[in-house]
Design a protein around this motif. Structure first.
Motif, PDB file in Angstrom:
ATOM      1  N   ARG A 217       0.946  -1.069   0.128  1.00  0.00           N
ATOM      2  CA  ARG A 217      -0.054   0.051  -0.133  1.00  0.00           C
ATOM      3  C   ARG A 217       0.921   1.198  -0.248  1.00  0.00           C
ATOM      4  O   ARG A 217       1.929   1.216   0.276  1.00  0.00           O
ATOM      5  CB  ARG A 217      -0.886  -0.045   1.095  1.00  0.00           C
ATOM      6  N   PRO A 218       0.340   2.521  -0.420  1.00  0.00           N
ATOM      7  CA  PRO A 218       1.066   3.606  -0.589  1.00  0.00           C
ATOM      8  C   PRO A 218       1.953   3.936   0.828  1.00  0.00           C
ATOM      9  O   PRO A 218       2.876   4.467   0.740  1.00  0.00           O
ATOM     10  CB  PRO A 218      -0.028   4.703  -1.002  1.00  0.00           C
ATOM     11  N   ASP A 219       0.961   3.655   1.792  1.00  0.00           N
ATOM     12  CA  ASP A 219       1.863   4.093   3.135  1.00  0.00           C
ATOM     13  C   ASP A 219       2.683   2.912   3.921  1.00  0.00           C
ATOM     14  O   ASP A 219       2.985   3.147   5.085  1.00  0.00           O
ATOM     15  CB  ASP A 219       0.536   4.390   4.232  1.00  0.00           C
ATOM     16  N   SER A 220       2.988   1.848   3.108  1.00  0.00           N
ATOM     17  CA  SER A 220       3.752   0.779   3.667  1.00  0.00           C
ATOM     18  C   SER A 220       5.079   1.252   4.096  1.00  0.00           C
ATOM     19  O   SER A 220       5.775   2.293   3.663  1.00  0.00           O
ATOM     20  CB  SER A 220       3.902  -0.415   2.474  1.00  0.00           C
ATOM     21  N   THR A 221       5.755   0.646   5.102  1.00  0.00           N
ATOM     22  CA  THR A 221       6.982   0.898   5.523  1.00  0.00           C
ATOM     23  C   THR A 221       7.828  -0.346   5.293  1.00  0.00           C
ATOM     24  O   THR A 221       9.094  -0.370   5.758  1.00  0.00           O
ATOM     25  CB  THR A 221       7.076   1.075   7.092  1.00  0.00           C
ATOM     26  N   HIS A 222       7.298  -1.392   4.465  1.00  0.00           N
ATOM     27  CA  HIS A 222       8.058  -2.408   4.154  1.00  0.00           C
ATOM     28  C   HIS A 222       9.192  -1.859   3.244  1.00  0.00           C
ATOM     29  O   HIS A 222       9.206  -1.179   2.189  1.00  0.00           O
ATOM     30  CB  HIS A 222       7.405  -3.516   3.401  1.00  0.00           C
ATOM     31  N   ASP A 223      10.659  -2.298   3.712  1.00  0.00           N
ATOM     32  CA  ASP A 223      11.692  -1.790   2.768  1.00  0.00           C
ATOM     33  C   ASP A 223      11.952  -2.697   1.608  1.00  0.00           C
ATOM     34  O   ASP A 223      13.127  -2.441   0.720  1.00  0.00           O
ATOM     35  CB  ASP A 223      13.051  -2.214   3.571  1.00  0.00           C
ATOM     36  N   GLY A 224      11.207  -3.682   1.140  1.00  0.00           N
ATOM     37  CA  GLY A 224      10.998  -4.405  -0.205  1.00  0.00           C
ATOM     38  C   GLY A 224      12.178  -5.436  -0.209  1.00  0.00           C
ATOM     39  O   GLY A 224      12.083  -6.270  -1.185  1.00  0.00           O
ATOM     40  N   ARG A 225      12.626  -5.692   0.998  1.00  0.00           N
ATOM     41  CA  ARG A 225      13.589  -6.871   1.060  1.00  0.00           C
ATOM     42  C   ARG A 225      12.927  -8.348   1.057  1.00  0.00           C
ATOM     43  O   ARG A 225      11.621  -8.354   1.671  1.00  0.00           O
ATOM     44  CB  ARG A 225      14.537  -6.785   2.275  1.00  0.00           C
ATOM     45  N   THR A 226      13.608  -9.181   0.572  1.00  0.00           N
ATOM     46  CA  THR A 226      12.891 -10.573   0.750  1.00  0.00           C
ATOM     47  C   THR A 226      12.899 -10.960   2.184  1.00  0.00           C
ATOM     48  O   THR A 226      13.794 -10.891   2.852  1.00  0.00           O
ATOM     49  CB  THR A 226      13.710 -11.484  -0.099  1.00  0.00           C
ATOM     50  N   LEU A 227      11.772 -11.731   2.651  1.00  0.00           N
ATOM     51  CA  LEU A 227      11.571 -12.291   3.894  1.00  0.00           C
ATOM     52  C   LEU A 227      11.600 -13.741   3.785  1.00  0.00           C
ATOM     53  O   LEU A 227      10.960 -14.409   3.144  1.00  0.00           O
ATOM     54  CB  LEU A 227      10.234 -11.799   4.526  1.00  0.00           C
ATOM     55  N   VAL A 228      12.497 -14.358   4.647  1.00  0.00           N
ATOM     56  CA  VAL A 228      12.578 -15.563   4.526  1.00  0.00           C
ATOM     57  C   VAL A 228      12.499 -16.315   6.006  1.00  0.00           C
ATOM     58  O   VAL A 228      13.552 -15.996   6.983  1.00  0.00           O
ATOM     59  CB  VAL A 228      14.045 -16.155   3.820  1.00  0.00           C
ATOM     60  N   VAL A 229      11.525 -17.168   6.272  1.00  0.00           N
ATOM     61  CA  VAL A 229      11.460 -17.888   7.774  1.00  0.00           C
ATOM     62  C   VAL A 229      11.832 -19.187   7.547  1.00  0.00           C
ATOM     63  O   VAL A 229      10.830 -19.951   6.832  1.00  0.00           O
ATOM     64  CB  VAL A 229      10.381 -17.558   8.414  1.00  0.00           C
ATOM     65  N   VAL A 230      12.872 -19.806   7.835  1.00  0.00           N
ATOM     66  CA  VAL A 230      13.183 -21.145   7.382  1.00  0.00           C
ATOM     67  C   VAL A 230      12.645 -22.287   8.498  1.00  0.00           C
ATOM     68  O   VAL A 230      12.644 -22.174   9.913  1.00  0.00           O
ATOM     69  CB  VAL A 230      14.455 -21.402   7.389  1.00  0.00           C
ATOM     70  N   ALA A 231      11.774 -23.224   8.138  1.00  0.00           N
ATOM     71  CA  ALA A 231      11.173 -24.081   8.979  1.00  0.00           C
ATOM     72  C   ALA A 231      12.444 -25.051   9.822  1.00  0.00           C
ATOM     73  O   ALA A 231      13.459 -25.131   9.390  1.00  0.00           O
ATOM     74  CB  ALA A 231      10.292 -25.213   8.470  1.00  0.00           C
ATOM     75  N   SER A 232      12.063 -25.151  11.081  1.00  0.00           N
ATOM     76  CA  SER A 232      13.136 -25.914  12.021  1.00  0.00           C
ATOM     77  C   SER A 232      12.399 -27.092  12.639  1.00  0.00           C
ATOM     78  O   SER A 232      11.169 -27.229  12.778  1.00  0.00           O
ATOM     79  CB  SER A 232      13.702 -25.046  12.903  1.00  0.00           C
ATOM     80  N   ALA A 233      13.246 -27.917  13.207  1.00  0.00           N
ATOM     81  CA  ALA A 233      12.794 -28.959  14.017  1.00  0.00           C
ATOM     82  C   ALA A 233      11.875 -28.467  15.046  1.00  0.00           C
ATOM     83  O   ALA A 233      10.647 -29.255  15.379  1.00  0.00           O
ATOM     84  CB  ALA A 233      13.914 -29.759  14.740  1.00  0.00           C
ATOM     85  N   GLU A 234      11.981 -27.280  15.731  1.00  0.00           N
ATOM     86  CA  GLU A 234      11.167 -26.757  16.928  1.00  0.00           C
ATOM     87  C   GLU A 234       9.837 -26.103  16.313  1.00  0.00           C
ATOM     88  O   GLU A 234       8.994 -26.169  16.961  1.00  0.00           O
ATOM     89  CB  GLU A 234      11.810 -25.738  17.763  1.00  0.00           C
ATOM     90  N   GLN A 235      10.049 -25.669  15.315  1.00  0.00           N
ATOM     91  CA  GLN A 235       8.871 -24.853  14.589  1.00  0.00           C
ATOM     92  C   GLN A 235       8.949 -25.119  12.941  1.00  0.00           C
ATOM     93  O   GLN A 235       9.402 -24.644  12.263  1.00  0.00           O
ATOM     94  CB  GLN A 235       9.025 -23.387  14.665  1.00  0.00           C
ATOM     95  N   PRO A 236       8.420 -26.470  12.639  1.00  0.00           N
ATOM     96  CA  PRO A 236       8.209 -27.012  11.474  1.00  0.00           C
ATOM     97  C   PRO A 236       7.334 -26.183  10.379  1.00  0.00           C
ATOM     98  O   PRO A 236       6.786 -26.780   9.464  1.00  0.00           O
ATOM     99  CB  PRO A 236       7.829 -28.310  11.536  1.00  0.00           C
ATOM    100  N   ARG A 237       7.295 -24.879  10.397  1.00  0.00           N
ATOM    101  CA  ARG A 237       6.399 -24.244   9.471  1.00  0.00           C
ATOM    102  C   ARG A 237       7.371 -23.063   9.123  1.00  0.00           C
ATOM    103  O   ARG A 237       8.249 -22.394   9.848  1.00  0.00           O
ATOM    104  CB  ARG A 237       5.079 -23.533  10.300  1.00  0.00           C
ATOM    105  N   GLY A 238       7.288 -22.600   7.655  1.00  0.00           N
ATOM    106  CA  GLY A 238       8.110 -21.602   7.301  1.00  0.00           C
ATOM    107  C   GLY A 238       7.452 -20.708   6.336  1.00  0.00           C
ATOM    108  O   GLY A 238       6.181 -21.131   5.670  1.00  0.00           O
ATOM    109  N   ALA A 239       8.186 -19.722   5.588  1.00  0.00           N
ATOM    110  CA  ALA A 239       7.415 -19.041   4.701  1.00  0.00           C
ATOM    111  C   ALA A 239       8.537 -17.958   4.103  1.00  0.00           C
ATOM    112  O   ALA A 239       9.540 -17.822   4.437  1.00  0.00           O
ATOM    113  CB  ALA A 239       6.540 -17.948   5.176  1.00  0.00           C
ATOM    114  N   VAL A 240       8.408 -17.728   2.786  1.00  0.00           N
ATOM    115  CA  VAL A 240       9.361 -17.079   1.975  1.00  0.00           C
ATOM    116  C   VAL A 240       8.366 -15.842   1.349  1.00  0.00           C
ATOM    117  O   VAL A 240       7.198 -16.209   0.759  1.00  0.00           O
ATOM    118  CB  VAL A 240      10.231 -17.630   0.990  1.00  0.00           C
TER     119      VAL A 240
END
Length: 445
Positions: A217-240
């Motif tokens: 959105r026009p008022d977004s503060t997101h810096d445009g960088r890629t976001l990667v959350v890698v799944a782990s044994a403790e938290q087997p969910r991830g996203a990119v």
């Protein structure tokens, strides 16, 4: 053109692997025909023959280097058309075990774009080659062989959807390359011709993922960088989440062993909020969704060990996912396909048809095995994944955990680790004395 190896080569499948194969074959054959069941020319949307096409795809830096080599100007031209050129380390927020890796400018760059866009661009470059022809909207119904079944003589094709109305037509060929992917019929055809069953290895991961596209959105503060959350044994969910062409962001969430993200918007958002860190959920809440989540399932990684075949017909090769289909969360499929194209080119430069056993051996060693072994090592870090945890694997798991901890504090370790993830360096690079000292210095407490 290099010294001609043959008159006509046929490529089955016009995905990324098939396109790269056609590109290298065009240097060694008078004619190359690419056969696919989908409409191809000018298509920029996801294709029916690529059901995972809407999901996020990563072209690793090594894959980008190879595409630049095969298609000079690839990076500059795709960026001019809207793709995003990113520093793989500095332009991404990498999160492992809930902690963000240190970042600093690196020497690795990657082109971020949607799979349909990349295929459209590469297909256009291949189509521009004077000796390449696309036979679209055709099914491959079988292979033709010599009477003794020792050599493939061509393929039989039929207009898609006209199985009962049209007799199959023959396409004679000196070389047929199967790039049809995971559903390749080559193992079945080989058994019908009297060849042994193709040895296989399977690694069950039970992966499911879902993808949604957004615009900030026009008022977004997101810096445009890629976001990667890698799944782990403790938290087997991830996203990119990464920016792609058309000033859009593609966000894919995933879970293993049946723990899959829902496809209803509310359930999808709730899944994002359950991740180890909130950055992806915060982005989704602040951005404008452009569509509903679309799911894809990947139950098992599959490797066909053609290099172990004692007998194989002359004039036939298999490449891409038809040889090895990886857990897609590691984003290595397109890059391994590019490495396979280089392997094929090296064999063609010898001036004769590649010998199948030699080709498959080199393909396994140079392209497939390193990524397959790394994938299995990572997957076995999840307790629910079946497989033997040897002492070597347990030691590797312990050391990778130390590397990831050190990478939180040390940009040099972070870059070295991402170089391995990006197929720019081998895992042994993390064991060099200088890197080992850095890792130990940052983790000895």
């Amino acid at each position: 053109m290099n010294d001609q190896v043959g008159d006509h080569a046929v490529v089955l499948g016009a995905g990324m692997s098939g396109l790269l194969t056609a590109r290298v074959l065009a240097d060694s054959f008078a004619r190359v025909t690419v056969v696919d069941r989908d409409e191809l020319i000018g298509v920029r949307e996801p294709r029916k023959g690529v059901p995972q096409g809407r999901q996020v795809h990563g072209l690793q830096p090594r894959g980008g280097e190879i595409l630049e080599e095969l298609f000079p100007g690839f990076t500059e031209e795709t960026v001019a058309l809207g793709a995003q050129l990113q520093d793989t380390v500095n332009d991404a927020h990498w999160h492992f075990n809930g902690r963000r890796l240190s970042k600093a400018p690196s020497t690795m760059a990657t082109v971020a774009a949607g799979r349909p866009f990349l295929e459209w661009y590469v297909r256009g470059r291949v189509e521009a080659l004077a000796n390449v022809t696309f036979l679209e909207r055709h099914d491959v119904v079988g292979l033709d062989t010599t009477p003794d079944r020792s050599r493939i003589a061509g393929v039989r094709v039929q207009p898609h959807g006209e199985e009962t109305a049209t007799e199959p037509g023959a396409l004679p060929a000196d070389l047929v390359v199967d790039a049809t992917g995971r559903g390749s019929r080559t193992p079945v055809w080989l058994e019908e011709f009297g060849y042994p069953k193709v040895p296989e290895e399977r690694a069950r991961i039970g992966l499911g993922y879902a993808t949604r596209h957004y615009r900030t959105r026009p008022d977004s503060t997101h810096d445009g960088r890629t976001l990667v959350v890698v799944a782990s044994a403790e938290q087997p969910r991830g996203a990119v989440c990464t920016r792609i062409e058309g000033d859009r962001f593609v966000l894919t969430a995933y879970g293993i062993l049946g723990d899959h993200p829902p496809t209803d918007p509310a359930g999808f958002d709730a899944f994002l909020k359950s991740l180890a860190v909130p950055v992806v959920a915060e982005f989704a809440q602040s951005a404008e969704p452009l569509d509903d989540p679309v799911a894809y399932r990947f139950p098992v990684s599959l490797r066909r060990r053609y290099e172990h075949m004692e007998r194989f017909p002359v004039g036939l090769l298999v490449v891409g996912d038809g040889v090895c289909s990886f857990n897609p969360t590691y984003a290595q499929g397109m890059t391994v396909a590019a490495l396979g194209a280089l392997t094929l080119r090296r064999h063609l430069l010898r001036g004769s048809l590649p010998r199948a056993r030699d080709f498959f051996r080199d393909l396994a060693r140079d392209a497939v095995a390193p990524s397959w072994e790394a994938m299995n090592l990572n997957d076995l870090a999840f307790p629910g994944v079946e497989g033997e945890r040897t002492l070597k694997i347990r030691v590797a798991h312990a050391y990778v955990a130390l590397v990831q901890k050190a990478a939180i504090r040390d940009p040099k370790v972070a870059e070295a680790f991402i170089r391995v993830v990006s197929l720019m360096s081998g895992p042994e690079s993390l064991m060099r004395p200088g890197m080992l000292l850095r890792v130990l210095r940052h983790t000895r407490a």
